[in-house]
Design a protein around this motif. Structure first.
Motif, PDB file in Angstrom:
ATOM      1  N   ASP A 141       1.624  -3.031 -11.422  1.00  0.00           N
ATOM      2  CA  ASP A 141       1.642  -2.315 -10.157  1.00  0.00           C
ATOM      3  C   ASP A 141       1.507  -0.836 -10.463  1.00  0.00           C
ATOM      4  O   ASP A 141       1.844  -0.374 -11.548  1.00  0.00           O
ATOM      5  N   ALA A 144      -0.665   3.937  -5.395  1.00  0.00           N
ATOM      6  CA  ALA A 144      -1.947   3.756  -4.718  1.00  0.00           C
ATOM      7  C   ALA A 144      -2.363   4.986  -3.920  1.00  0.00           C
ATOM      8  O   ALA A 144      -3.350   4.936  -3.192  1.00  0.00           O
ATOM      9  N   GLY A 148      -6.617   6.810  -4.668  1.00  0.00           N
ATOM     10  CA  GLY A 148      -6.792   5.552  -5.391  1.00  0.00           C
ATOM     11  C   GLY A 148      -7.322   5.666  -6.808  1.00  0.00           C
ATOM     12  O   GLY A 148      -7.800   4.676  -7.368  1.00  0.00           O
ATOM     13  N   VAL A 151      -5.599   3.171  -9.181  1.00  0.00           N
ATOM     14  CA  VAL A 151      -6.057   1.803  -8.878  1.00  0.00           C
ATOM     15  C   VAL A 151      -7.441   1.589  -9.486  1.00  0.00           C
ATOM     16  O   VAL A 151      -7.708   0.566 -10.126  1.00  0.00           O
ATOM     17  N   GLU A 155      -8.902  -1.173 -12.177  1.00  0.00           N
ATOM     18  CA  GLU A 155     -10.061  -2.012 -11.851  1.00  0.00           C
ATOM     19  C   GLU A 155     -11.148  -1.864 -12.920  1.00  0.00           C
ATOM     20  O   GLU A 155     -11.783  -2.860 -13.298  1.00  0.00           O
ATOM     21  N   THR A 160      -8.026  -6.798 -10.732  1.00  0.00           N
ATOM     22  CA  THR A 160      -8.473  -6.928  -9.351  1.00  0.00           C
ATOM     23  C   THR A 160      -7.299  -6.594  -8.442  1.00  0.00           C
ATOM     24  O   THR A 160      -6.184  -7.087  -8.663  1.00  0.00           O
ATOM     25  N   SER A 161      -7.547  -5.794  -7.427  1.00  0.00           N
ATOM     26  CA  SER A 161      -6.485  -5.445  -6.486  1.00  0.00           C
ATOM     27  C   SER A 161      -5.990  -6.682  -5.756  1.00  0.00           C
ATOM     28  O   SER A 161      -6.783  -7.518  -5.325  1.00  0.00           O
ATOM     29  N   ARG A 164      -0.831  -4.828  -1.449  1.00  0.00           N
ATOM     30  CA  ARG A 164      -0.302  -3.470  -1.385  1.00  0.00           C
ATOM     31  C   ARG A 164       1.161  -3.560  -0.978  1.00  0.00           C
ATOM     32  O   ARG A 164       1.576  -4.542  -0.364  1.00  0.00           O
ATOM     33  N   GLN A 173       0.233  -0.554  -5.317  1.00  0.00           N
ATOM     34  CA  GLN A 173      -0.786  -1.601  -5.367  1.00  0.00           C
ATOM     35  C   GLN A 173      -0.483  -2.527  -6.537  1.00  0.00           C
ATOM     36  O   GLN A 173      -0.232  -2.045  -7.639  1.00  0.00           O
ATOM     37  N   LEU A 175      -2.048  -5.263  -9.039  1.00  0.00           N
ATOM     38  CA  LEU A 175      -3.359  -5.685  -9.532  1.00  0.00           C
ATOM     39  C   LEU A 175      -3.158  -6.851 -10.497  1.00  0.00           C
ATOM     40  O   LEU A 175      -2.115  -6.956 -11.149  1.00  0.00           O
TER      41      LEU A 175
END
Length: 180
Positions: A141, A144, A148, A151, A155, A160-161, A164, A173, A175
């Protein structure tokens, strides 16, 4: 990477961490707070050095003794840290996965080497350690806010998100990355 910071991933050695590494990790966290603040980011980790936050030192000491810490070194000097656990922090509003998982509880790199690939190398190590443990799910986590950028970093590193969340006024966020 940027033009002024060389990619040192190949020069980095990742080793198991331990209690003796807590001061170096605290130094990296303090420098990260100052670095973020100098760039106008006072929301992610606040303005107080991590080592002066209530519970900050004890948290890092627990990470280094109760979790699974790794230290990235360049020429014998710590330049990054990763802490893996079996799930998210109980203080965060994040449910445990419905399957075995590894969870990135801490990822920090020495800001003097920002953009040099240390965080990416540590995340690749987390994937390998997750695979080696026979676990198929790696989660993390992060903050966010700020457009972003954090995040997007995860990625770019294969995550991958997912969901939230908000912790107080801190937007977060979760992931995920499937490890095979």
């Amino acid at each position: 990477m940027n033009e002024t910071t060389p990619d040192i991933r190949n020069a980095v050695r990742i080793r198991p961490g331990g209690p003796a590494d807590a001061p170096a990790v605290l130094d990296m966290l303090d420098a990260a707070v100052a670095w973020m603040n100098a760039r106008g980011n006072t929301e992610q980790w606040g303005t107080t050095p991590y080592s002066r936050k209530p519970g900050g030192v004890a948290r890092v000491e627990r990470y280094m003794s109760e979790n699974t810490p790794y230290i990235a070194e360049s020429d014998g000097t710590p330049v990054g840290a990763l802490v893996l656990d079996a799930g998210p922090s109980p203080q965060m509003p994040i449910a445990a996965a419905e399957e075995p998982e590894r969870y990135v509880r801490l990822l920090v790199s020495d800001r003097r080497h920002a953009g040099a690939g240390i965080g990416a190398a540590l995340l690749a190590h987390a994937v390998e350690e997750t695979r080696r443990a026979g676990v198929g799910l790696l989660r993390v986590d992060c903050w966010a806010g700020g457009g972003g950028e954090l995040v997007a970093f995860y990625e770019r590193n294969g995550f991958t998100s997912a969901e939230r969340f908000v912790h107080g006024d801190w937007p977060g966020q979760v992931l995920v990355q499937r490890v095979r």
